[in-house]
Design an enzyme around this catalytic site. Structure first.
Site, PDB file in Angstrom:
ATOM      1  N   GLY A 113       0.818  -1.204   0.033  1.00 53.65           N
ATOM      2  CA  GLY A 113      -0.025   0.133   0.001  1.00 53.65           C
ATOM      3  C   GLY A 113       0.949   1.133  -0.027  1.00 53.65           C
ATOM      4  CB  CYS A 114       0.177   4.585  -1.241  1.00 53.40           C
ATOM      5  SG  CYS A 114      -1.413   5.095  -0.530  1.00 53.40           S
TER       6      CYS A 114
END
Length: 307
Positions: A113-114
Site C-alpha cells: 500500500g502507499c
C-alpha cells in the site's frame, strides 16, 4: 522474446499509470481489451491465462476472483490491491525490504500500500537493527493527494474545490494496519491517522518517536546511519541527510517513483520525526508494480521508472 502483460483494471488510475510506464518498451507486449470486453469475464479469463504476467488493479474482492480465474501454473501475478498483502503464499512486493531475490523467484507478488510503503520503509529496518523497539505503540500520521482514493475521490475533490483537508479512518481499524504491523515487525498495531489534501498526487508519512522513553532506542544519528546503510546502493530509496525547516507537498508535483526518507532529530537527541515522502501513484502504486515486474522478468529494476 517479449513478455506478454495483461493489466486487469487498466482503465483505473493505477492501471493507466502502469501502462504509461510500459509504453514503448520492447520487452513487453500489452494484452489489451476494448471497452466492450474489459468487463466480460470470458474475455478477461482468456487474457489472464494467455499472459506471462498479470497486474491486477482491482478492488480486493475482484482481485481475489481474478486470481481464481487463472487455471495454469505459468502466469505470474502482481496484485496492486490489498487482498494479499499479508497472505503467506504471496511475496510482499517491497524488494528493498524482502530482498530482490524473493521477488525475482515469486509467482505471486502483492504490491504494498502507499501509506505502508512510507511507514514500513522507515520503521522496518530500524526495528530489525534493534534501534527501535518492536513492542512500542507507534503512531503514524500521513497525508496523501486525492488520487489515492480512486475515481470517486478524485471526482469529489475536483468538484468541491473548497475541501482543504480530509481526515478519515477515524474509527481506526484501517485496512493498511495489518500490513504495517506484519511487515514492520511490530507486536502492537500502530495508530494510523491518514488524511487527504487537495493535491492530485504526493504523500508524506510521519512517525514521531520519543527516543528517550524507548528501551534501547538509538539516537537520531544512529537511526539515520542505519537507514543509509540499509538502503545503500538502492536506485529508488534515498535517505536525505538535511534538516529542513519545512517539507512541502505541491499541487504541481510531477510523477516520480522514488521514496525519500528523513530522520529529523531534536537538538538534544531525545525525540525524532521519521518522515517519508513519495508519490502515492509512483512508489506507492504504479511505480512499485513496474519495479516488481522488471525484477520478476529479469530486467533492470528501474527500467521505465521516473527517478
Amino acid at each position: 522474446m517479449a513478455h506478454s502483460v495483461f493489466i486487469d483494471g487498466a482503465a483505473g488510475t493505477t492501471g493507466l499509470e502502469i501502462a504509461e510506464r510500459l509504453a514503448g518498451r520492447p520487452e513487453f507486449d500489452l494484452i489489451a481489451l476494448d471497452d466492450t470486453r474489459r468487463k466480460d469475464d470470458a474475455a478477461r479469463a482468456e487474457a489472464l491465462n494467455d499472459a506471462d504476467f498479470v497486474i491486477l488493479c482491482l478492488p480486493d474482492d475482484a482481485a481475489k476472483a481474478a486470481v481464481g480465474m487463472i487455471a495454469n501454473d505459468r502466469t505470474r501475478v502482481i496484485d496492486a490491491s490489498s487482498a494479499h498483502r499479508i497472505a503467506p503464499d504471496w511475496a510482499y512486493g517491497f524488494p528493498e525490504i524482502v530482498g530482490r531475490e524473493t521477488i525475482a523467484s515469486a509467482s505471486r507478488v502483492s504490491n504494498p500500500g502507499c501509506y505502508p510503503t512510507g511507514f514500513i520503509g522507515l520503521v522496518g529496518p530500524l526495528v530489525r537493527a534493534g534501534l527501535l523497539p518492536a513492542q512500542w505503540p507507534y503512531v503514524c500520521h500521513a497525508v496523501s493527494g486525492y488520487s489515492g482514493g480512486g475515481k470517486a475521490l478524485i471526482a469529489r475533490f475536483e468538484a468541491d474545490t473548497d475541501i482543504a483537508f480530509r481526515a478519515y479512518g477515524l474509527a481506526l481499524g484501517h485496512k493498511h494496519v495489518p500490513e504495517m504491523l506484519a511487515h514492520a515487525g511490530l507486536t502492537h498495531e500502530p495508530i494510523f491517522a491518514p488524511a487527504v489534501v487537495p493535491a492530485h498526487r504526493g504523500m508524506l508519512v510521519e512517525v514521531p518517536v520519543h527516543l528517550s522513553m524507548m528501551p534501547s532506542a538509538g539516537s537520531p544519528d544512529d537511526l539515520r546511519a542505519a537507514l543509509v546503510s540499509f538502503y545503500a546502493g538502492s536506485p529508488v530509496v534515498k535517505v536525505a541527510d538535511d534538516q529542513p525547516d519545512e517539507l512541502l507537498l505541491r499541487g504541481s508535483m510531477a510523477p516520480v517513483d522514488t521514496l525519500t526518507l528523513r530522520v529529523l532529530g531534536a537538538g538534544d537527541g531525545t525525540q525524532a520525526r521519521l518522515v517519508a515522502m513519495l508519490d502515492n501513484l509512483g512508489k506507492g502504486a504504479s511505480g512499485a508494480a513496474v519495479q516488481n515486474l522488471n525484477i520478476m522478468a529479469g530486467l533492470d529494476e528501474t527500467a521505465g521508472l521516473r527517478l
